[in-house]
Write a protein that holds these residues in place. Structure first.
Motif, PDB file in Angstrom:
ATOM      1  N   ALA A  64       0.827  -1.204   0.000  1.00 28.66           N
ATOM      2  CA  ALA A  64       0.000   0.000   0.000  1.00 28.66           C
ATOM      3  C   ALA A  64       0.867   1.261   0.000  1.00 28.66           C
ATOM      4  O   ALA A  64       0.532   2.261  -0.653  1.00 28.66           O
ATOM      5  N   ILE A  65       1.975   1.211   0.722  1.00 29.79           N
ATOM      6  CA  ILE A  65       2.898   2.340   0.726  1.00 29.79           C
ATOM      7  C   ILE A  65       3.520   2.514  -0.658  1.00 29.79           C
ATOM      8  O   ILE A  65       3.609   3.632  -1.179  1.00 29.79           O
ATOM      9  N   LEU A  66       3.950   1.414  -1.268  1.00 27.21           N
ATOM     10  CA  LEU A  66       4.491   1.476  -2.629  1.00 27.21           C
ATOM     11  C   LEU A  66       3.498   2.103  -3.597  1.00 27.21           C
ATOM     12  O   LEU A  66       3.871   2.887  -4.479  1.00 27.21           O
ATOM     13  N   ASP A  67       2.224   1.741  -3.430  1.00 26.15           N
ATOM     14  CA  ASP A  67       1.183   2.223  -4.338  1.00 26.15           C
ATOM     15  C   ASP A  67       0.704   3.630  -4.016  1.00 26.15           C
ATOM     16  O   ASP A  67      -0.158   4.172  -4.716  1.00 26.15           O
ATOM     17  N   GLY A  68       1.215   4.206  -2.930  1.00 27.82           N
ATOM     18  CA  GLY A  68       0.832   5.564  -2.571  1.00 27.82           C
ATOM     19  C   GLY A  68      -0.467   5.683  -1.806  1.00 27.82           C
ATOM     20  O   GLY A  68      -1.028   6.775  -1.689  1.00 27.82           O
ATOM     21  N   ASP A  69      -0.963   4.565  -1.266  1.00 28.40           N
ATOM     22  CA  ASP A  69      -2.231   4.606  -0.530  1.00 28.40           C
ATOM     23  C   ASP A  69      -2.088   5.322   0.808  1.00 28.40           C
ATOM     24  O   ASP A  69      -3.026   5.966   1.282  1.00 28.40           O
ATOM     25  N   TYR A  70      -0.956   5.153   1.456  1.00 25.63           N
ATOM     26  CA  TYR A  70      -0.640   5.884   2.681  1.00 25.63           C
ATOM     27  C   TYR A  70       0.857   5.845   2.901  1.00 25.63           C
ATOM     28  O   TYR A  70       1.588   5.138   2.187  1.00 25.63           O
ATOM     29  N   ASP A  71       1.329   6.608   3.890  1.00 23.09           N
ATOM     30  CA  ASP A  71       2.764   6.763   4.116  1.00 23.09           C
ATOM     31  C   ASP A  71       3.284   6.042   5.355  1.00 23.09           C
ATOM     32  O   ASP A  71       4.429   5.610   5.384  1.00 23.09           O
ATOM     33  N   VAL A  72       2.458   5.975   6.397  1.00 16.56           N
ATOM     34  CA  VAL A  72       2.908   5.405   7.676  1.00 16.56           C
ATOM     35  C   VAL A  72       1.856   4.441   8.199  1.00 16.56           C
ATOM     36  O   VAL A  72       0.663   4.782   8.250  1.00 16.56           O
TER      37      VAL A  72
END
Length: 496
Positions: free
Chosen positions: A105-113
């Motif tokens: 999800a982080i890779l896909d830009g869905d969230y950062d932390v």
């Protein structure tokens, strides 16, 4: 080195807590979650507000207590408002699956932390029940929900009482023993030689449940305190579930770690991962001495990480029973490594198997190990259900050589072939694997065999009688020809 993709996920904070035997009672799980999450955020040594930046809050299923809204209650207690909240299902693969899903999800830009945590207070519950007391924990779910098993029970397994992990995982070691041509007593000693060095690792681990080194003989010799449970395993050789333990991991994108001011030496990158499944039911495994899904998932995780197994310095192989380690060792090709080279925690029988949350501890411990050995690579593995679910994660303080993590290729729903189970059978059969269940006094009570039938399908068979049970424990019985006859309630009885 190529510049690091800003979306590359890395662990920036970890924490663990163990309320050791005799020092309880433990706080309720909600309080344990709060404690380890706050300490994991602090572990990042960030200049910014790590908890305030959390956009995802995820919790591993807790067997100890069912809250009405676990992520919501924890978010309120922490004073944060993550927009993504998740409460997981069960299984030993769960923490790594949550971490890698968050990484994707982080890779896909869905969230950062993302903040991920889990806790159990099963020993505190056990002690309360023993004292005739009931714990008074908060926010109990008013709806009594069933335990979230992922697959229905197979009627043939219900009929033959193929439920407990200490029974089913013994099947794999017995089959592997026969495949390797090792005598029963020699193989039990080999299992002890695998596990005994793990107790030394646990003894050095401040979060381990049992911090006591044990010899091979102490592990494998049946005694009143160390009874046989499911042949060939004694009590000391199986995962200890009744523990009071908690752990948490904070995952962030590389750019978020920069923005929060997390030092570089605190970052451990998720380099590769893969999840795969073997057949659901025990008798469905065509070759019960190996795991095609372990082979596929470990190979793919290493490929994604851009390393080979010889590049992996630190391992933590899921060790609920010796068979889960043995099959992983075979899948990875690391048969020359000692037991103390296969775990960083000490393993589930000694460090503690906290319900579905053991891997949170292995990931947290691996993070600390890698921080103390910069540039090295570590791999963790998990096993779920009856050797059905498998996951591998590869980590390093060094980011990917080309700057970007590559997600794994899609795995088939089930890796490899699947045998058909015949519920009832009368006639000749060949034993594929077997085990014997022992009572609390240590005596053999009954056994189960997985049998190959002439038509290529499989059936279960129940073993009864003191003479037969003693014989199959003293001799190699895989490959024996037997007769199955109809018993009560769709049970196949084994006759010799």
């Amino acid at each position: 080195m190529a510049s690091i993709d800003p979306r590359t996920p890395c662990i920036i904070g970890v924490a663990q807590r163990t309320v050791h035997p005799g020092t309880g009672p433990a706080p309720e799980p909600l309080e344990l979650w709060q404690d380890v999450v706050r300490r994991a955020a602090a572990d990042a040594d960030a200049k910014g507000d790590v908890l305030g930046a959390a956009e995802s809050l995820q919790i591993v299923y807790c067997q100890s207590w069912q809250y009405d809204d676990p992520p919501g209650r924890l978010a309120d207690a922490l004073g944060i408002a993550p927009r993504h909240r998740h409460y997981s299902g069960i299984g030993g693969t769960t923490p790594q699956v949550l971490v890698q899903n968050a990484g994707r999800a982080i890779l896909d830009g869905d969230y950062d932390v993302a903040v991920i945590t889990g806790a159990e207070a099963l020993e505190t519950l056990r002690q309360a029940k023993k004292a005739g007391e009931r714990v008074q924990w908060s926010h109990r779910d008013p709806e009594k929900k069933p335990f979230p098993f992922e697959a229905p029970f197979h009627p043939a397994e219900v009929a033959h009482q193929v439920f407990q992990a200490w029974l089913t995982f013994a099947f794999w070691d017995v089959a592997r023993r026969a495949h390797l041509g090792v005598a029963p007593d020699d193989y039990r000693r080999q299992c002890g030689e695998l596990l005994a060095p793990m107790t030394n690792v646990a003894a050095r681990n401040p979060y381990a449940w049992f911090r006591e080194p044990r010899s091979v003989d102490e592990l494998i010799r049946p005694t009143p305190d160390n009874r046989l449970v499911g042949y060939p395993y004694t009590k000391y050789m199986v995962s200890i579930m009744d523990v009071d333990m908690a752990a948490a991991v904070v995952l962030a994108s590389h750019e978020a770690a920069d923005r929060l001011g997390v030092p570089n030496d605190k970052r451990v990158y998720l380099r590769g991962w893969c999840y795969a499944t073997d057949p659901v039911y025990v008798a469905e495994h065509p070759e019960p001495w190996r795991s095609p899904a372990m082979e596929a998932a470990s190979s793919e995780a290493l490929r994604c990480a851009g390393v080979g197994i010889d590049d992996v310095t630190h391992l933590d192989l899921y060790s609920c029973f010796a068979s889960s380690v043995n099959l992983a060792v075979d899948a990875l090709g690391v048969t020359a490594r000692r037991g103390d080279e296969l775990t960083v925690t000490g393993g589930l029988p000694f460090s503690g198997g906290a319900g579905s949350d053991y891997m949170m501890h292995s990931i947290a411990t691996m993070t600390d190990v890698l921080r103390n050995d910069p540039g090295s690579t570590g791999m963790v593995s998990g096993v779920g259900m009856h050797l059905t679910k498998h996951v591998f994660g590869v980590y390093s303080t060094t980011p990917p050589a080309d700057g970007r993590v590559r997600p794994p290729r899609e795995m088939p729903k089930t890796v490899g072939d699947t045998k058909t189970i015949t519920p009832t059978h009368a006639g000749r059969a060949t034993v594929a694997t077997y085990t014997v269940a022992h009572g609390r006094d240590g005596s053999a009570e009954w056994g189960v065999a997985v049998c190959d039938l002439p038509d290529g399908t499989r059936a279960y068979g129940r073993l009864e009688g003191a003479e037969l049970l003693a014989h199959v424990e003293a001799n190699e019985w895989v490959g024996a020809t037997v007769d199955l006859v109809a018993g009560d309630n769709d049970v196949n009885l084994v006759k010799t």
